[in-house]
Write a protein that holds these residues in place. Sequence first.
Motif, PDB file in Angstrom:
ATOM      1  N   TYR A   1       0.829  -1.213   0.000  1.00 47.45           N
ATOM      2  CA  TYR A   1       0.000   0.000   0.000  1.00 47.45           C
ATOM      3  C   TYR A   1       0.865   1.266   0.000  1.00 47.45           C
ATOM      4  CZ  TYR A   1      -4.001   2.954   1.395  1.00 47.45           C
ATOM      5  OH  TYR A   1      -4.996   3.909   1.454  1.00 47.45           O
ATOM      6  N   TYR A   2       0.506   2.191  -0.851  1.00 46.55           N
ATOM      7  CA  TYR A   2       1.274   3.427  -0.991  1.00 46.55           C
ATOM      8  C   TYR A   2       1.369   4.176   0.333  1.00 46.55           C
ATOM      9  CZ  TYR A   2       2.787   7.981  -2.736  1.00 46.55           C
ATOM     10  OH  TYR A   2       3.485   9.148  -2.933  1.00 46.55           O
ATOM     11  N   TRP A   3       0.271   4.200   1.079  1.00 46.89           N
ATOM     12  CA  TRP A   3       0.232   4.911   2.359  1.00 46.89           C
ATOM     13  C   TRP A   3       0.386   3.943   3.538  1.00 46.89           C
ATOM     14  CZ3 TRP A   3      -3.525   6.344  -1.430  1.00 46.89           C
ATOM     15  CH2 TRP A   3      -3.328   7.626  -1.977  1.00 46.89           C
ATOM     16  N   ALA A   4       1.196   2.899   3.363  1.00 47.01           N
ATOM     17  CA  ALA A   4       1.339   1.874   4.398  1.00 47.01           C
ATOM     18  C   ALA A   4       1.751   2.455   5.744  1.00 47.01           C
ATOM     19  CB  ALA A   4       2.362   0.826   3.953  1.00 47.01           C
ATOM     20  N   GLU A   5       2.582   3.479   5.726  1.00 47.66           N
ATOM     21  CA  GLU A   5       3.067   4.046   6.988  1.00 47.66           C
ATOM     22  C   GLU A   5       1.986   4.795   7.747  1.00 47.66           C
ATOM     23  OE1 GLU A   5       6.586   6.301   6.278  1.00 47.66           O
ATOM     24  OE2 GLU A   5       7.769   4.545   5.683  1.00 47.66           O
ATOM     25  N   GLN A   6       0.859   5.087   7.087  1.00 47.91           N
ATOM     26  CA  GLN A   6      -0.243   5.784   7.761  1.00 47.91           C
ATOM     27  C   GLN A   6      -1.280   4.813   8.330  1.00 47.91           C
ATOM     28  OE1 GLN A   6      -2.065   8.826   5.321  1.00 47.91           O
ATOM     29  NE2 GLN A   6      -0.109   9.472   4.443  1.00 47.91           N
ATOM     30  N   MET A   7      -1.104   3.529   8.093  1.00 49.60           N
ATOM     31  CA  MET A   7      -2.085   2.554   8.575  1.00 49.60           C
ATOM     32  C   MET A   7      -2.101   2.500  10.100  1.00 49.60           C
ATOM     33  SD  MET A   7      -1.388  -0.480   5.770  1.00 49.60           S
ATOM     34  CE  MET A   7      -1.879  -1.733   6.936  1.00 49.60           C
ATOM     35  N   PRO A   8      -3.258   2.271  10.694  1.00 48.00           N
ATOM     36  CA  PRO A   8      -3.338   2.212  12.161  1.00 48.00           C
ATOM     37  C   PRO A   8      -2.495   1.069  12.721  1.00 48.00           C
ATOM     38  CG  PRO A   8      -5.370   1.428  11.163  1.00 48.00           C
ATOM     39  CD  PRO A   8      -4.573   2.033  10.057  1.00 48.00           C
ATOM     40  N   ALA A   9      -1.849   1.321  13.832  1.00 52.41           N
ATOM     41  CA  ALA A   9      -0.977   0.309  14.445  1.00 52.41           C
ATOM     42  C   ALA A   9      -1.772  -0.828  15.061  1.00 52.41           C
ATOM     43  CB  ALA A   9      -0.093   0.969  15.500  1.00 52.41           C
ATOM     44  N   LYS A  10      -2.957  -0.513  15.583  1.00 52.52           N
ATOM     45  CA  LYS A  10      -3.758  -1.531  16.253  1.00 52.52           C
ATOM     46  C   LYS A  10      -5.189  -1.535  15.705  1.00 52.52           C
ATOM     47  CE  LYS A  10      -1.110  -1.399  20.569  1.00 52.52           C
ATOM     48  NZ  LYS A  10      -1.165  -1.208  22.044  1.00 52.52           N
ATOM     49  N   PRO A  11      -5.378  -2.085  14.501  1.00 51.97           N
ATOM     50  CA  PRO A  11      -6.731  -2.148  13.940  1.00 51.97           C
ATOM     51  C   PRO A  11      -7.573  -3.186  14.660  1.00 51.97           C
ATOM     52  CG  PRO A  11      -5.199  -3.351  12.555  1.00 51.97           C
ATOM     53  CD  PRO A  11      -4.366  -2.698  13.619  1.00 51.97           C
ATOM     54  N   ASP A  12      -8.866  -3.116  14.411  1.00 53.42           N
ATOM     55  CA  ASP A  12      -9.805  -4.055  15.034  1.00 53.42           C
ATOM     56  C   ASP A  12      -9.941  -5.283  14.133  1.00 53.42           C
ATOM     57  OD1 ASP A  12     -11.858  -5.456  16.179  1.00 53.42           O
ATOM     58  OD2 ASP A  12     -13.276  -3.774  16.234  1.00 53.42           O
ATOM     59  N   TYR A  13      -9.286  -6.387  14.507  1.00 49.94           N
ATOM     60  CA  TYR A  13      -9.284  -7.590  13.688  1.00 49.94           C
ATOM     61  C   TYR A  13     -10.631  -8.306  13.661  1.00 49.94           C
ATOM     62  CZ  TYR A  13      -4.217  -7.017  13.904  1.00 49.94           C
ATOM     63  OH  TYR A  13      -2.943  -6.517  13.804  1.00 49.94           O
ATOM     64  N   HIS A  14     -11.561  -7.894  14.509  1.00 48.94           N
ATOM     65  CA  HIS A  14     -12.860  -8.563  14.582  1.00 48.94           C
ATOM     66  C   HIS A  14     -13.877  -7.969  13.599  1.00 48.94           C
ATOM     67  CE1 HIS A  14     -11.293 -10.623  18.062  1.00 48.94           C
ATOM     68  NE2 HIS A  14     -11.049  -9.477  18.662  1.00 48.94           N
ATOM     69  N   LEU A  15     -13.518  -6.901  12.926  1.00 49.58           N
ATOM     70  CA  LEU A  15     -14.426  -6.280  11.964  1.00 49.58           C
ATOM     71  C   LEU A  15     -14.671  -7.209  10.772  1.00 49.58           C
ATOM     72  CD1 LEU A  15     -12.952  -2.648  11.752  1.00 49.58           C
ATOM     73  CD2 LEU A  15     -15.181  -3.273  12.705  1.00 49.58           C
ATOM     74  N   PRO A  16     -15.821  -7.065  10.102  1.00 49.59           N
ATOM     75  CA  PRO A  16     -15.995  -7.732   8.811  1.00 49.59           C
ATOM     76  C   PRO A  16     -14.859  -7.322   7.865  1.00 49.59           C
ATOM     77  CG  PRO A  16     -18.076  -6.828   9.572  1.00 49.59           C
ATOM     78  CD  PRO A  16     -17.028  -6.318  10.513  1.00 49.59           C
ATOM     79  N   VAL A  17     -14.468  -8.224   6.971  1.00 47.91           N
ATOM     80  CA  VAL A  17     -13.254  -8.005   6.175  1.00 47.91           C
ATOM     81  C   VAL A  17     -13.299  -6.696   5.397  1.00 47.91           C
ATOM     82  CG1 VAL A  17     -11.809  -8.932   4.325  1.00 47.91           C
ATOM     83  CG2 VAL A  17     -12.847 -10.479   5.997  1.00 47.91           C
TER      84      VAL A  17
END
Length: 451
Positions: A54-70
């Motif tokens: 992903y181009y903006w990989a460094e902006q991705m959240p460090a702790k996303p919610d893995y329980h969300l629908p895909v």
Amino acid sequence: MKKYINFQLLLLVSVFMLSCVSCSRNDDEGVPSFPDGSRESVNLWVQDSMKRYYYWAEQMPAKPDYHLPVKDFFKSLLSSQDRFSFAVDTKDPSSYPRSVRNMYGFDYAVIQLPDGRVVTTVKLVMKNSPAFNSGLERGMMITKINGKVITAANAEQLTSSIKDQTVIELTVGKWVNNTVTDEKEIKVYYGYSFEQPLESKIFEKNGKKTGYLYIYDFPDGMTQALNQKFAAFKAAGIQQLIIDIRYNYGGSVASAAALCSLIPSGISSASPFIIYKGNKNGGEVKRTFAEQIQYDPNSLDFNTLRANALGLNKVYILASNSTASASEIVINNLKPYMQVIQVGDVTLGKDMAGFIVEDKRKPKKISWQLHPVIYKVFNANGEGAYGNGINPQIAASEYASLPLLPLGDQEETLISSALNHIYLKSAGKNALDKSVKILFQSDTPSAAIGK
């Protein structure tokens, strides 16, 4: 299952074939482990893939919610600057982007006339589409969708509702003497639209010949057809060229490069065509014309194409808000080599590219496909960053004169604007009429992209 039409081409362009993407599970400290096949394990794969590409990989959240629908999890990773990345589940047809165009084969615009009236006109009908087979034509006026009168207030809602149906009823008429006449009912059934042909014409005035080429999209495998069209142009001795990509969402960069190789003088196989700039993993990638063309395995080679090149120093390109991605690359990446005169409106502003990221393991364990933004794109001079669109040199609205004439008609507004500039050095009557306001278009990003 009904077949969806080139959904990749609507939003992302193919840079190269991804031979194997099966990212391993993220082993970073603190990342939980989930059972194979669970929603959470799929989300971990999504996160790992996005971190890599992903181009903006460094902006991705460090702790996303893995329980969300895909799909929701994927969206939670996206940058606020990202209008285009999307994900689909190949086992679930409803997860694919839906639009009026890719379901029924047409598009329309809701416009406000100088007298304040709001009308809806059909702007595009794809050849051999459900809309085409139902008798719908460019220039027809739509007064009702499923029995409801179209207004500025309900146009977006009506368009959204169309995407959830398999048949729509349109009340259509002709525009005669500034009013809608001869109304009739048309039913359009959801279905498949065939590949769109290249359409060409040659206009002549005072012994000066101008070639016209309408290109609906840029699929791989189109170089033979492009070569044939340009061979005919060259044999006819055309001196000016108009490329019509007003409704072209994009597609293969290889095909766009092939088109570009057929137009200017003074380029060789070693001439730089495009620069891709990715994240820290992707880095910077440069491609010449010849190298980019070769990414289409079925393409003619650069030298074969150049045999029919026109060797021009100027090209006219008809564009609109629906001109995107590989089409914008054509406009931007020809500029280092010739004068590009853009006629029409500001383009969509998709200065980026990507490829499909999917699980290539055998057997496949994850059915999701990711279509992320991976690169920003630039021309040979390093010019790009047109996220707000590319502005025309000759501003013109195709809605300045109704009814809309067939594409290829020399009296059609954008074509006549280009021809008037070629032959008369003027922009054309009514081309800049700002009293006609575009209120809604069925192929705008909000209407056409299913996020």
